[in-house]
Design an enzyme around this catalytic site. Structure first.
Site, mmCIF file in Angstrom:
data_model
loop_
_atom_site.group_PDB
_atom_site.id
_atom_site.type_symbol
_atom_site.label_atom_id
_atom_site.label_comp_id
_atom_site.label_asym_id
_atom_site.label_seq_id
_atom_site.Cartn_x
_atom_site.Cartn_y
_atom_site.Cartn_z
ATOM 1 N N THR B 315 -15.894 79.292 20.201
ATOM 2 C CA THR B 315 -15.149 79.757 18.863
ATOM 3 C C THR B 315 -16.237 80.296 17.716
ATOM 4 O OG1 THR B 315 -13.686 77.828 19.093
ATOM 5 C CG2 THR B 315 -13.662 79.030 16.948
ATOM 6 N N GLY B 316 -17.324 79.678 17.641
ATOM 7 C CA GLY B 316 -18.320 80.202 16.689
ATOM 8 C C GLY B 316 -18.798 81.712 17.142
ATOM 9 N N TRP B 318 -17.367 83.641 18.931
ATOM 10 C CA TRP B 318 -16.244 84.727 18.571
ATOM 11 C C TRP B 318 -16.422 85.276 17.051
ATOM 12 C CZ3 TRP B 318 -12.359 85.461 14.844
ATOM 13 C CH2 TRP B 318 -11.306 86.572 15.201
ATOM 14 N N HIS B 319 -17.055 84.438 16.161
ATOM 15 C CA HIS B 319 -17.078 85.086 14.642
ATOM 16 C C HIS B 319 -18.170 86.133 14.569
ATOM 17 C CE1 HIS B 319 -14.315 81.563 13.961
ATOM 18 N NE2 HIS B 319 -14.098 82.276 12.981
ATOM 19 N N GLY B 320 -19.246 86.252 15.225
ATOM 20 C CA GLY B 320 -20.180 87.141 15.380
ATOM 21 C C GLY B 320 -21.181 87.062 16.620
#
Lengths: 376, 468
Positions: B315-316, B318-320
């Site tokens: 998830t992390g 995915w953010h960058g």
């Protein structure tokens, strides 16, 4: 009921978007925005290349914003919203209770020192006495009108720094306190970054005796109000109209010395005029250009003064409304604007031909100036 | 193109809506698809082809999965093709720089990154993967019409910034949806709410964070440091949820119903709750397609913990494409594990308000990690929040408090449930309710006009998700 209102929402929304879009498309486009004082984005060229590197769509975006119907009214609305939400400045200009004040940032002292060195060198090379006046802007005089914590570079100490670093053979004309003590009067425009004719008069009154003349007293002037709707450069950043239009005054000294000729060299040709005032600018947005017709590389002024004294004035636009006062004393004044001269000054004028040299700049412009160093 | 700009609002949107409404029912999907491709091509025309190719592959994978229902090998092959292609695109456009930098720093090599960027890639690859995975698991029916499939993938309301609409959410809407003027009017309300969140709140409070982020961390006062990260917490919330509201609104105007993406996340009473209220569609996606397939919580405590850590680091990530985002994800993973296994009973006993504060402060610390790519700077900022610079408050922070006070209060109030509560109370009284609903169109127009003023001015209007 609920449903009818929702339908109304949609119809209003779509109707508004469509109407504004169409009006924007069909309304005539201007190339230059007078009120904002800037060139508006041009329509981008559509080509395969500009399309695929997306520069076309970016250009179109800018174009649509710049040519949106009634753009300036939208900006005015935003300024009001910003002030309403508690902001104290818009586009780098503070809006205080009484006036616009430009936000000053700390100057690049390497650049400033270079300019000071050039002035020192120039003064040491010529035998004519050099005088130097660094005029505060309204940001310096009215610094205390700002919120105490608002970020603002201290102009007064900047002026002190410059004066402290010019050589002793340059005579400084420190008019800060003179103007400060007149701060209740109309000495600066509320919508423009210049001083008013009255502000210039106070500076003249102080400076002219240091230059060796007796000042013309205030009562000898017949003050002519030529405009009361001047919205100048600071206004162009905010489009805030809450202060009303500025007044533009001409100080006429009917019984005094008159100007014989004004020859303006715009860098291409020489033109002769018989007045310091170019009243056609009163019909335009930048009414300050009425003084001397704006800025030109070299302007030669001859008067019927019998003093035989001549002055070489190296200046920025603050001098434009200051020059009329000087004409009461000098037979000849040559006004030089270094921002429009790209090769050394000695190619045009020699300081030896003049009785005195005066450098007149406003502190805010001087702090960012990169042209004055060309005098040597 | 983004929603919050003049060309979209005053040209693209009204023209698209009118063409769409005037199109006969059978051609509506075609009209919508063409509009969406124009929208997508606006900022990066060359990538339209990638979108088309990837859609074609996923479409075919779906057909194959449908035909070879009983052939496990072919089914796995089809699923893998789709996943590899989507993850490959994601790696190429989003993570190649990160991977290459990592390789370079380990082996001291100096490979060059291709430097490609494609807006919306994280959103549309996740959407198409939801289709093939659900096809594989037999949760949905195949989409045989390629145009309808492309229409789903490219749909302009959600392609650049979500919500991540799973195929399952809209499979009925795609082929048959009800359009009505009153539903569209409801969409206008959502859209203008979102636009105002983005243009009036996020952009304005974002200026404060930008200013503080760019200043010297070692000179920040305690007040400025807290002010800055609080401002960022509002900026990202209003920006992101604003986009989602606009997408939901546009969806309604077009006859679709998109899932909710944010639900007052800053009122959460625990980190787990925060993530049930923040970017809901992303959380759902990871739960459905990663966490549960990994075994979820059905395989014992240890496996659950490992699964949670995997899901949260992804998830992390995915953010960058950078280590700080992985850390940011792991940070939440660890907090959630602690909440679940270590202190579940303690938290229950704390008063509600304190739990909200506890959650918000931990989320704020998370935002520090999120915003600073370099761990050193994140740590320095964190220390500044706790007085490492030995300045509690200075002239600058007083000035910032003064000029942003109104903005901060407005942001705070609308991040709580106060507004919905008041509206609910009003709705319960008939007369008041009538007043409110009559004034709604007027309020909407006023907000639209104010937003337009900011957009015409072309002031600070960042696009925060180019990294997502």
């Amino acid at each position: 009921m609920e449903k009818i209102i929702k339908r109304l929402s949609m119809l209003l929304f779509l109707g508004f978007l469509l109407t504004m879009g169409i009006i924007t498309l069909v309304s005539p486009k201007e190339e230059f925005s007078d009120v904002e004082n800037r060139t508006l984005a041009a329509k981008p060229e559509l080509s395969l290349e500009s399309y695929f590197d997306a520069s076309y769509s970016k250009g179109l975006e800018q174009f649509m914003c710049d040519h949106f119907y009634k753009r300036s009214d939208w900006i005015k609305l935003m300024t009001h919203m910003e002030l309403f939400s508690g902001k104290l400045e818009v586009n780098g200009v503070y809006i205080t209770e009484n006036r616009h004040i430009e936000r000053l940032s700390e100057p690049d002292f390497d650049v400033v020192d270079e300019t000071i060195d050039a002035i020192n060198e120039y003064a040491s090379e010529i035998s004519t006495p050099v005088y130097f006046m660094l005029a505060p802007s309204s940001a310096g005089i009215y610094a205390d009108e700002l919120d105490a914590n608002a970020p603002q570079y201290n102009q007064e100490s900047f002026i002190d720094y410059v004066y402290a670093n010019v050589d002793d053979n340059i005579r400084v004309l420190d008019i800060f306190m003179t103007l400060k003590s007149a701060d209740e009067e109309y000495i600066y425009y509320k919508n423009d970054h210049h001083w008013t004719s009255l502000g210039a008069y106070y500076a003249y009154y102080y400076a002219i005796s240091k230059l060796g003349f007796t000042p013309v007293s205030f009562s000898q002037y017949n003050i002519e109000r030529v405009s009361s709707s001047f919205y100048g450069s600071l206004y162009s950043e905010t489009l805030y109209e809450g202060f009303g239009g500025d007044y533009v005054d001409i100080f006429n000294c009917d019984s005094g010395i008159q100007v014989k000729s004004v020859s303006v060299n715009d860098g291409i040709k020489l033109k002769e005029y018989d007045s310091l005032y170019f009243r056609e600018f009163l019909e335009k947005k930048d009414k300050y250009s009425m003084f001397l017709g704006g800025n030109f590389p070299i302007v030669d002024i001859e008067t019927d003064a019998q003093s035989g004294k001549s002055l070489l004035l190296i200046k920025d636009s603050y001098a434009n409304c200051f020059v009329p006062f000087l004409t009461q004393h000098y037979s000849k004044i040559t006004v030089v604007d270094m921002r429009y001269i790209n090769i050394g000054l000695e190619n045009f004028v020699s300081a030896d031909d003049y009785s005195q040299v005066l450098l007149l700049y406003n502190a805010s412009g001087f702090a960012n100036d990169t042209d004055l160093k060309k005098i040597t | 193109m983004v929603f919050s700009c003049i060309p979209f609002l005053y040209f693209f949107l009204p023209i698209t809506l009118i063409v769409y409404y005037l199109s006969p029912r059978k051609l509506k999907n075609l009209a919508l698809t063409v509009a969406s491709l124009i929208f997508f091509a606006w900022g990066e025309p060359k990538y339209v082809f990638i979108l088309l190719i990837s859609s074609a592959i996923d479409y075919s994978a779906g057909i194959v999965l449908d035909i070879y229902r009983d052939n496990k090998k072919i089914r796995i092959a089809a699923l893998l093709t789709s996943l590899l292609m989507n993850l490959g695109l994601l790696s190429l456009f989003k993570y190649s720089g990160f991977f290459i930098d990592t390789v370079n720093s380990i082996f001291g090599s100096s490979f060059k990154a291709p430097g490609l960027e494609m807006i919306g890639i994280s959103f549309f690859t996740f959407q198409t993967m939801s289709y093939t995975i659900d096809m594989y698991m037999g949760n949905i029916k195949v989409q045989k019409n390629p145009l309808d499939f492309l229409c789903y993938i490219s749909m302009f309301p959600q392609i650049v910034a979500g919500p991540i609409v799973r195929y399952e959410d809209v499979q009925n809407d795609i082929s048959k949806r009800s359009l009505s003027l009153s539903k569209a009017g409801e969409g206008v309300g959502d859209f203008i709410k979102g636009l105002s969140k983005k243009v009036l709140l996020a952009n304005n409070i974002g200026l404060l964070w930008d200013e503080i982020k760019l200043s010297e961390i070692s000179e920040l006062s305690v007040v400025s440091a807290w002010l800055g990260i609080i401002a960022f917490s509002f900026q990202i919330y209003y920006d992101f949820s604003g986009y989602s509201d606009m997408a939901v609104g546009l969806g309604k105007m077009l006859g679709f119903t998109f899932p909710k993406n944010f639900d007052h996340p800053y009122t959460s009473k625990s980190i787990s709750e925060f993530w049930r209220r923040w970017h809901i569609t992303l959380g759902t996606w990871f739960r459905m397609y990663v966490y549960i397939p990994l075994g979820g919580n059905r395989k014992g405590k240890t496996r659950t913990i490992i699964n949670l850590l995997v899901v949260w680091s992804l998830t992390g990530f995915w953010h960058g494409a950078s280590w700080n985002f992985i850390l940011w994800g792991l940070y939440f993973g660890i907090l959630i594990i602690l909440e679940r296994f270590v202190v579940p009973n303690v938290i229950e006993k704390i008063p509600k308000l304190l739990r909200v504060v506890y959650t918000y402060v931990l989320v704020l610390f998370g935002w520090v990690l999120f915003e600073f790519e370099s761990l050193k700077n994140a740590w320095a900022y964190f220390c500044a929040m706790f007085g490492a610079n030995r300045i509690f408050i200075d002239a600058q922070s007083i000035y910032r408090l003064r000029i942003y006070a109104v903005m901060l209060i407005v942001c705070f109030v609308f991040s709580t449930a106060a507004y919905s509560y008041v509206m609910q109370r009003i709705r319960s009284t008939k007369k008041l309710a009538a007043c409110v609903s009559i004034s709604a169109p007027l309020v909407q127009m006023a907000l639209l006009i104010i937003c337009t003023a900011y957009l015409v001015n072309n002031v600070y209007n960042p696009f925060l998700y180019f990294r997502f």
